[in-house]
Design a protein around this motif. Structure first.
Motif, PDB file in Angstrom:
ATOM      1  N   GLU A  83      45.924  40.647  39.362  1.00 20.14           N
ATOM      2  CA  GLU A  83      46.095  41.643  38.293  1.00 20.14           C
ATOM      3  C   GLU A  83      45.212  41.372  37.067  1.00 20.14           C
ATOM      4  O   GLU A  83      44.530  42.288  36.596  1.00 20.14           O
ATOM      5  CB  GLU A  83      47.567  41.761  37.887  1.00 20.14           C
ATOM      6  CG  GLU A  83      47.818  43.020  37.070  1.00 20.14           C
ATOM      7  CD  GLU A  83      49.258  43.164  36.589  1.00 20.14           C
ATOM      8  OE1 GLU A  83      50.014  42.187  36.646  1.00 20.14           O
ATOM      9  OE2 GLU A  83      49.610  44.261  36.144  1.00 20.14           O
ATOM     10  N   PRO A  84      45.180  40.137  36.531  1.00 16.08           N
ATOM     11  CA  PRO A  84      44.308  39.915  35.367  1.00 16.08           C
ATOM     12  C   PRO A  84      42.826  40.122  35.704  1.00 16.08           C
ATOM     13  O   PRO A  84      42.067  40.611  34.859  1.00 16.08           O
ATOM     14  CB  PRO A  84      44.556  38.454  34.992  1.00 16.08           C
ATOM     15  CG  PRO A  84      45.742  38.016  35.746  1.00 16.08           C
ATOM     16  CD  PRO A  84      45.933  38.928  36.900  1.00 16.08           C
ATOM     17  N   ILE A  85      42.436  39.777  36.930  1.00 19.90           N
ATOM     18  CA  ILE A  85      41.032  39.939  37.314  1.00 19.90           C
ATOM     19  C   ILE A  85      40.657  41.416  37.268  1.00 19.90           C
ATOM     20  O   ILE A  85      39.618  41.810  36.737  1.00 19.90           O
ATOM     21  CB  ILE A  85      40.789  39.371  38.726  1.00 19.90           C
ATOM     22  CG1 ILE A  85      41.195  37.897  38.770  1.00 19.90           C
ATOM     23  CG2 ILE A  85      39.342  39.552  39.140  1.00 19.90           C
ATOM     24  CD1 ILE A  85      41.099  37.261  40.145  1.00 19.90           C
ATOM     25  N   ARG A  86      41.553  42.241  37.811  1.00 14.33           N
ATOM     26  CA  ARG A  86      41.278  43.684  37.813  1.00 14.33           C
ATOM     27  C   ARG A  86      41.421  44.268  36.414  1.00 14.33           C
ATOM     28  O   ARG A  86      40.618  45.105  35.988  1.00 14.33           O
ATOM     29  CB  ARG A  86      42.240  44.397  38.751  1.00 14.33           C
ATOM     30  CG  ARG A  86      42.031  44.035  40.209  1.00 14.33           C
ATOM     31  CD  ARG A  86      43.023  44.794  41.083  1.00 14.33           C
ATOM     32  NE  ARG A  86      43.221  44.134  42.351  1.00 14.33           N
ATOM     33  CZ  ARG A  86      42.445  44.336  43.420  1.00 14.33           C
ATOM     34  NH1 ARG A  86      41.459  45.197  43.348  1.00 14.33           N
ATOM     35  NH2 ARG A  86      42.669  43.690  44.538  1.00 14.33           N
ATOM     36  N   HIS A  94      40.867  42.998  33.563  1.00 13.59           N
ATOM     37  CA  HIS A  94      39.730  42.699  32.710  1.00 13.59           C
ATOM     38  C   HIS A  94      38.411  43.058  33.369  1.00 13.59           C
ATOM     39  O   HIS A  94      37.352  42.797  32.813  1.00 13.59           O
ATOM     40  CB  HIS A  94      39.742  41.218  32.331  1.00 13.59           C
ATOM     41  CG  HIS A  94      40.898  40.828  31.477  1.00 13.59           C
ATOM     42  ND1 HIS A  94      41.042  41.271  30.192  1.00 13.59           N
ATOM     43  CD2 HIS A  94      41.986  40.079  31.732  1.00 13.59           C
ATOM     44  CE1 HIS A  94      42.171  40.787  29.685  1.00 13.59           C
ATOM     45  NE2 HIS A  94      42.763  40.067  30.609  1.00 13.59           N
ATOM     46  N   GLY A  95      38.476  43.634  34.564  1.00 12.17           N
ATOM     47  CA  GLY A  95      37.260  44.040  35.258  1.00 12.17           C
ATOM     48  C   GLY A  95      36.314  42.887  35.519  1.00 12.17           C
ATOM     49  O   GLY A  95      35.096  43.010  35.389  1.00 12.17           O
ATOM     50  N   LEU A  96      36.861  41.711  35.863  1.00  9.41           N
ATOM     51  CA  LEU A  96      36.010  40.535  36.043  1.00  9.41           C
ATOM     52  C   LEU A  96      35.280  40.562  37.380  1.00  9.41           C
ATOM     53  O   LEU A  96      34.213  39.992  37.525  1.00  9.41           O
ATOM     54  CB  LEU A  96      36.851  39.265  35.940  1.00  9.41           C
ATOM     55  CG  LEU A  96      37.603  39.084  34.623  1.00  9.41           C
ATOM     56  CD1 LEU A  96      38.399  37.798  34.643  1.00  9.41           C
ATOM     57  CD2 LEU A  96      36.634  39.087  33.452  1.00  9.41           C
ATOM     58  N   MET A  97      35.882  41.218  38.377  1.00  6.28           N
ATOM     59  CA  MET A  97      35.254  41.345  39.700  1.00  6.28           C
ATOM     60  C   MET A  97      35.687  42.693  40.221  1.00  6.28           C
ATOM     61  O   MET A  97      36.773  43.165  39.899  1.00  6.28           O
ATOM     62  CB  MET A  97      35.791  40.298  40.674  1.00  6.28           C
ATOM     63  CG  MET A  97      35.494  38.870  40.335  1.00  6.28           C
ATOM     64  SD  MET A  97      36.251  37.809  41.592  1.00  6.28           S
ATOM     65  CE  MET A  97      35.936  36.218  40.875  1.00  6.28           C
ATOM     66  N   ASP A  98      34.862  43.329  41.058  1.00  6.13           N
ATOM     67  CA  ASP A  98      35.381  44.559  41.648  1.00  6.13           C
ATOM     68  C   ASP A  98      35.320  44.556  43.165  1.00  6.13           C
ATOM     69  O   ASP A  98      35.866  45.434  43.801  1.00  6.13           O
ATOM     70  CB  ASP A  98      34.701  45.804  41.090  1.00  6.13           C
ATOM     71  CG  ASP A  98      33.420  45.487  40.372  1.00  6.13           C
ATOM     72  OD1 ASP A  98      33.446  45.525  39.139  1.00  6.13           O
ATOM     73  OD2 ASP A  98      32.417  45.177  41.045  1.00  6.13           O
ATOM     74  N   ALA A 115      35.645  39.417  47.181  1.00  9.28           N
ATOM     75  CA  ALA A 115      35.433  38.377  46.176  1.00  9.28           C
ATOM     76  C   ALA A 115      36.749  38.055  45.472  1.00  9.28           C
ATOM     77  O   ALA A 115      37.076  36.895  45.230  1.00  9.28           O
ATOM     78  CB  ALA A 115      34.385  38.832  45.161  1.00  9.28           C
ATOM     79  N   ILE A 116      37.523  39.115  45.173  1.00 11.26           N
ATOM     80  CA  ILE A 116      38.811  38.901  44.508  1.00 11.26           C
ATOM     81  C   ILE A 116      39.732  38.095  45.412  1.00 11.26           C
ATOM     82  O   ILE A 116      40.360  37.127  44.974  1.00 11.26           O
ATOM     83  CB  ILE A 116      39.452  40.254  44.130  1.00 11.26           C
ATOM     84  CG1 ILE A 116      38.624  40.932  43.051  1.00 11.26           C
ATOM     85  CG2 ILE A 116      40.880  40.051  43.656  1.00 11.26           C
ATOM     86  CD1 ILE A 116      39.121  42.290  42.631  1.00 11.26           C
ATOM     87  N   ALA A 117      39.756  38.474  46.709  1.00 12.90           N
ATOM     88  CA  ALA A 117      40.614  37.742  47.651  1.00 12.90           C
ATOM     89  C   ALA A 117      40.218  36.270  47.695  1.00 12.90           C
ATOM     90  O   ALA A 117      41.068  35.375  47.748  1.00 12.90           O
ATOM     91  CB  ALA A 117      40.524  38.374  49.031  1.00 12.90           C
ATOM     92  N   GLY A 118      38.923  36.016  47.648  1.00 16.94           N
ATOM     93  CA  GLY A 118      38.442  34.639  47.663  1.00 16.94           C
ATOM     94  C   GLY A 118      38.896  33.882  46.428  1.00 16.94           C
ATOM     95  O   GLY A 118      39.367  32.738  46.513  1.00 16.94           O
ATOM     96  N   ARG A 119      38.805  34.538  45.288  1.00 14.04           N
ATOM     97  CA  ARG A 119      39.214  33.906  44.031  1.00 14.04           C
ATOM     98  C   ARG A 119      40.722  33.638  44.026  1.00 14.04           C
ATOM     99  O   ARG A 119      41.177  32.586  43.582  1.00 14.04           O
ATOM    100  CB  ARG A 119      38.827  34.838  42.872  1.00 14.04           C
ATOM    101  CG  ARG A 119      39.364  34.430  41.518  1.00 14.04           C
ATOM    102  CD  ARG A 119      38.460  33.422  40.828  1.00 14.04           C
ATOM    103  NE  ARG A 119      38.912  33.166  39.472  1.00 14.04           N
ATOM    104  CZ  ARG A 119      39.215  31.956  39.022  1.00 14.04           C
ATOM    105  NH1 ARG A 119      39.091  30.912  39.801  1.00 14.04           N
ATOM    106  NH2 ARG A 119      39.604  31.789  37.786  1.00 14.04           N
ATOM    107  N   VAL A 120      41.494  34.605  44.570  1.00 16.80           N
ATOM    108  CA  VAL A 120      42.945  34.434  44.639  1.00 16.80           C
ATOM    109  C   VAL A 120      43.289  33.225  45.513  1.00 16.80           C
ATOM    110  O   VAL A 120      44.116  32.392  45.145  1.00 16.80           O
ATOM    111  CB  VAL A 120      43.619  35.716  45.184  1.00 16.80           C
ATOM    112  CG1 VAL A 120      45.062  35.443  45.571  1.00 16.80           C
ATOM    113  CG2 VAL A 120      43.556  36.825  44.141  1.00 16.80           C
TER     114      VAL A 120
END
Lengths: 332, 351, 316
Positions: B139-142, B144-148, B152-157
């Protein structure tokens, strides 16, 4: 030593659910002697509250006592009818719970609640009961008790309310008080007042207390003996100083080590890896063996009974007569 | 890790380098008046709850500052003002050189919000029960629009989950499948997702069992060392404070009564209230089985005592204490707001 | 919005189905025989009425098939009954079974549509009131207080009357169905709004909502993604019970003759028409639609009661 006031033997509490029977308390035995404070500690889900509820006969359905027996002053109380049990509960056992608001009826003055309780169990007139109520409120430290009789529970602060609950539990001079997390909802400075009060009353009246809490600090300052529960089973029981400073069971050892204190600042706290197994997934053998640093084959296969090592006793194979620690201790 | 301190960052002095958050005369008042109709018909008066009443505090970068006090002392309100959940009534909230209290636009706050996160007390209420863990942490990644890119988001999670001691595959599960301690780890992973500099931890372990508390406190300390985080820890538990904090502020009825380095505070507490707290906390290693507890209770914050708020319970209270409000005076050992300390009437501390 | 792409949709569907089957709701459903019967009856009636054009013996609206000569045929088991008309015919020779199936279809449509209307309006306003608070909340809740002090049927009659007054006759005839849906649905929003407002005020102070605020998520997004889904639990219960009430209200209006025009006879209309013949011995014209109405409303109500108890953690 005198005969125990309360004697619990092999108590088992079951909760039949649609996913099978959950055993919340499994083979727990302990005694409480007159005037003694027994601390019952454990983490959430260890079965400490269920043990207390079983003793006062207030298990929430569908929970039930499935095995074992409970004797109070030599009388067996786990098989009593609801009606008989209510008399025993009012006259011989008092209860203090975490949230004082749930123990008090918000619609009645505290004076009425006290006098009704007193008159139900003691042959006193209305006026005598009122006198007794004033006396008890004074004993628990309510300032100008005679004036506060006509006050409603919401007119008291949290700490004062808990004092009223204690007065309610004490007003008929019970032999035993079951206090389930009596200080958890209170601020530290009030907490100290309430535990000091329990101790004083216990000393003055010879009332025994079963003090159920998760707070080892409170136990260390209040209890005479302590029973440590893990996964619904008794892990260790003994005098408070021994259990805190010379624990037998590896779980107690880990528990004491991971509690931070205000006296020192270690770079890391000791920690017990993992978490307590849920009641639906109790491991075979000793309930603690998957987290235990000293576990060996037998721990996973067989459930350890309580081994006596005066002044304490522990349910751990290390303390079996031929166990590593028992022989070590015998040698030294 | 990215750093969002791009163009437009204000020039910072050396002092501001060291101090991440600076509170000056911070107050937060809540209007708790009865409804308008009752005021008109029954003549009830407006009531203002001064939850925080003039707090000065510096939170140094890379260290842990703790606020302690009993319920109603305003420590949680300070935390919520700090993370911009509440707007200060008066006073300055200066975060990395910018006064956030004066930023009114949501967009203007966004870059600062990315750099601060909060960990809550109740691990059962802090995660949306209907969301999978992966979505919660993302949620914070989305936001703040840090990744789309979803992968990539799944990897970061997955990376965040492993960082806090969970498994990457846990992203597909729901919060109710986890224990309290594991949920608190999920909460920490979410807080770290936007690579913040500053974590506010509001009673991070109060709802946890002691063995789990130790795990979480160790984790917080490890993360601080690895990521250079700055913490503000809010708690009522002095033993937790002793373990985690470098600097401690003691609050009573919306005011700071003492601020000092942790070692100094426990070795030589000066404010009578600090002394009361340290004396009353039961200690496992050195139990005081004959303690004489201090009488009295915390007065209602709606109607605080005049002068020094603590004078009604203070063993050293003098006539002046009921009249004048003591100022927080700084010296070599920290800062204390107490007339008795100022006048040299304070007895020696012997515990 | 899925966070992970690794699991397939069919896998997720399987998961969801298994969770639904394994849930406490299914468990409590299977343990309540009354609820199972109610569900079977309600489902049967709903399917039958939706599929009316397929399963009804005749089309009661097709004038060509109606035979006035067959008027007042009693049910098949009585003397003079005709196997063509299982439940007999009415004064115009229409097959009662078909008329009931079609009538129930209209009743259910009006009921369901007014529930959807009231729910959308109520949930929206409740969310707004609970989330925004302040004067918006005060205003909306005072309006709700005023509205709730009038009986719903009175408001429905008023709306219907006003519509008849201001709309030209032909327009009103065309719009009658929608006017009725509006008239029945409009007073219903209050209950939804109050419930959703209450649970919104609880949810919005939860820590996961605060966490989203700290992240700077837009308040509208928070309200829709975080608060609303978690505040919807009780709405399902209200909607189920409201459906029964809406069907009854529509029947009452139609019985009073202010509901739907006789060209679109709902159960209420059928009962009113039949009422005229009750004392002349042709009881089936009013009794069978009445029985259908009672079965429908009772079964839906029982389902609603069960749902309320099953979703209430205190009673579990």
């Amino acid at each position: 030593m005198s005969d125990p006031l309360l004697s619990v033997r092999d108590l088992r509490v079951d909760f039949p659910t649609r996913r099978g029977v959950l055993t919340a308390v499994d083979g727990v035995s302990f005694d409480i002697h007159p005037g003694e404070i027994l601390g019952v500690v454990g983490e959430s889900g260890a079965g400490k509250s269920q043990t207390g509820a079983a003793v006062i006969g207030l298990l929430e359905p569908p929970g039930r006592i499935a095995a074992g027996d409970i004797h109070l002053e030599g009388q067996r109380i786990d098989r009593l009818s609801q009606e008989q049990l209510r008399k025993v509960r009012g006259r011989k056992i008092g209860a203090v719970f975490q949230d004082p608001l749930t123990s008090l009826n918000p619609l009645y003055t505290i004076g009425r609640q006290l006098t009704e309780t007193i008159r139900t169990h003691l042959p006193l007139s209305e006026a005598e009961a009122r006198d007794r109520a004033v006396q008890v409120l004074g004993e628990v430290g309510i300032p100008s008790p005679a004036d506060r009789l006509d006050a409603y529970p919401h007119q008291f602060s949290g700490g004062m309310r808990q004092r009223v609950v204690i007065a309610l539990a004490l007003c008929v001079n019970p032999r035993l008080i079951i206090a389930d997390e009596p200080t958890t909802a209170l601020d530290v400075s009030i907490q100290a007042q309430i535990t000091a009060l329990l101790k004083r009353l216990c000393r003055e009246h010879g009332t025994a207390v079963m003090l159920i809490t998760h707070d080892m600090g409170v136990i260390a300052e209040t209890a005479d003996r302590v029973a440590v529960l893990y996964g619904g089973r008794l892990a260790e029981v003994g005098p408070v100083d021994d259990v805190v400073n010379r624990p037998l069971h590896p779980y107690t050892e880990g528990l004491m080590a991971c509690i931070p204190t205000t006296h020192e600042r270690p770079p890391r706290l000791a920690q017990i890896e993992g978490s307590m197994p849920s009641l639906t997934a109790m491991p075979p053998g000793c309930a603690f063996h998957p987290r235990c640093p000293h576990a060996f084959d037998r721990c996973a296969a067989e459930r350890p009974p309580l081994f006596d090592h005066p002044p304490s006793a522990a349910a751990c194979w290390l303390w079996a007569p031929e166990g590593a620690r028992a022989t070590e201790r015998a040698a030294s | 890790m990215r750093d969002g301190n791009g163009a437009g960052a204000p020039m910072v002095t050396e002092d501001e380098q060291a101090v991440l958050v600076r509170l000056r005369g911070l107050s937060k008042h809540f209007d708790v008046s009865p409804p308008l109709l009752s005021r008109l018909l029954e003549g009830k008066r407006r009531r203002v709850l001064k939850a925080v009443d003039g707090v000065d505090l510096d939170i140094p970068r890379g260290h842990t500052t703790a606020l302690v006090g009993e319920s109603g002392c305003g420590k949680s309100t300070v935390a919520r003002v700090l993370v911009t959940l509440y707007r200060p009534t008066t006073g300055d909230l200066i975060f990395e050189g910018t006064d956030l209290g004066r930023l009114t636009e949501r967009q203007a706050l966004a870059p600062f919000r990315r750099r601060m996160q909060m960990i809550f007390q109740d691990p059962f209420a802090s995660l949306n029960p209907r969301w999978r863990v992966g979505r919660i942490i993302a949620e914070p990644i989305r936001a703040h629009g840090l990744m789309d890119d979803d992968r990539a988001i799944a990897g970061r999670v997955a990376e965040l989950l492993e960082h806090v001691g969970l498994r990457a595959g846990d992203a597909d599960r729901f919060p109710h499948e986890f224990s309290g301690g594991q949920r608190q780890r999920i909460s920490i992973a979410r807080a770290l997702a936007s690579s913040p500099h500053f974590l506010v931890c509001d009673e991070p372990t109060s709802a946890l069992d002691v063995s789990v508390q130790a795990q979480i406190l160790n984790l917080l300390r490890d993360l601080q060392r690895e990521l250079g985080l700055t913490y503000l820890v809010i708690t009522h538990d002095l033993a937790v404070v002793r373990f985690i904090a470098d600097t401690i502020g003691v609050m009573y009825l919306g005011r700071l009564c003492e601020v000092a380095p942790a070692d100094t505070l426990f070795a030589r507490p000066r404010h009578p209230y600090t002394r009361l707290l340290i004396e009353t906390v039961p200690d496992l290693r050195a139990p005081d089985r004959d303690r004489k507890p201090m009488a009295g209770e915390v007065p209602s914050p709606l109607d605080p005592p005049t002068g020094c708020a603590f004078h009604t319970r203070c063993p050293l209270a003098a006539e002046r204490c009921a009249r004048d409000r003591p100022a927080l005076r700084r010296d070599a050992d920290g800062a204390v707001a107490c007339h008795a300390v100022e006048e040299g009437r304070l007895p020696e501390w012997g515990r | 919005m899925s966070a992970r792409a690794s699991t397939t949709w069919s896998g997720r569907l399987g998961d969801a189905l298994w969770r639904a089957w394994d849930s406490d709701l299914t468990y409590s459903f299977l343990r309540s025989p009354v609820t199972i019967v109610a569900a079977v009856v309600a489902l049967g009636l709903i399917v039958a009425s939706v599929a009316a054009p397929l399963i009804a013996p005749t089309d009661p609206f097709a004038l060509a098939t109606v035979d006035l000569m067959a008027a007042f045929t009693p049910p098949v088991w009585m003397e003079g009954g005709d196997p063509q008309f299982l439940l007999g015919t009415d004064d115009q020779g229409r097959d009662m079974l078909s008329a009931i199936l079609y009538g129930m279809r209209i009743s259910l449509f009006v009921g369901a549509a007014s529930v959807v209307f009231a729910m959308t309006l109520g949930v929206g306003l409740g969310l707004l009131a609970g989330y925004a608070g302040g004067w918006i909340d005060a205003l909306l809740m005072r309006v709700a207080d005023v509205q709730i002090s009038f009986p719903a049927i009175l408001i429905a009659l008023l709306i219907d009357g006003v519509a008849r007054g201001i709309l030209p006759r032909e327009v009103h005839h065309e719009m009658a169905l929608w006017v009725i849906i509006f008239a029945i649905g409009a007073p219903g929003w209050v209950q939804y709004a109050r419930t959703v407002r209450g649970s919104t005020m609880v949810e919005k102070n939860r820590e996961y909502v605060m966490a989203a605020h700290i992240m700077g998520v837009h308040p509208v997004v928070i309200a829709l993604r975080h608060v609303l889904p978690n505040a919807m639990g009780p709405v399902l219960v209200i909607a189920t019970i409201h459906l029964a009430i809406a069907v009854i209200t529509e029947a009452t209006l139609s019985f009073l003759g202010v509901g739907l025009p006789p060209t679109e006879p709902s159960l209420g209309t059928l009962i009113r028409i039949g009422n005229d013949f009750l004392f002349s011995g042709e009881w089936w014209i009013t009794i069978f639609p009445g029985v259908a109405l009672v079965l429908l409303v009772l079964s839906v109500n029982l389902l609603g009661d069960w749902l309320r108890d099953a979703l209430n953690p205190k009673l579990r």
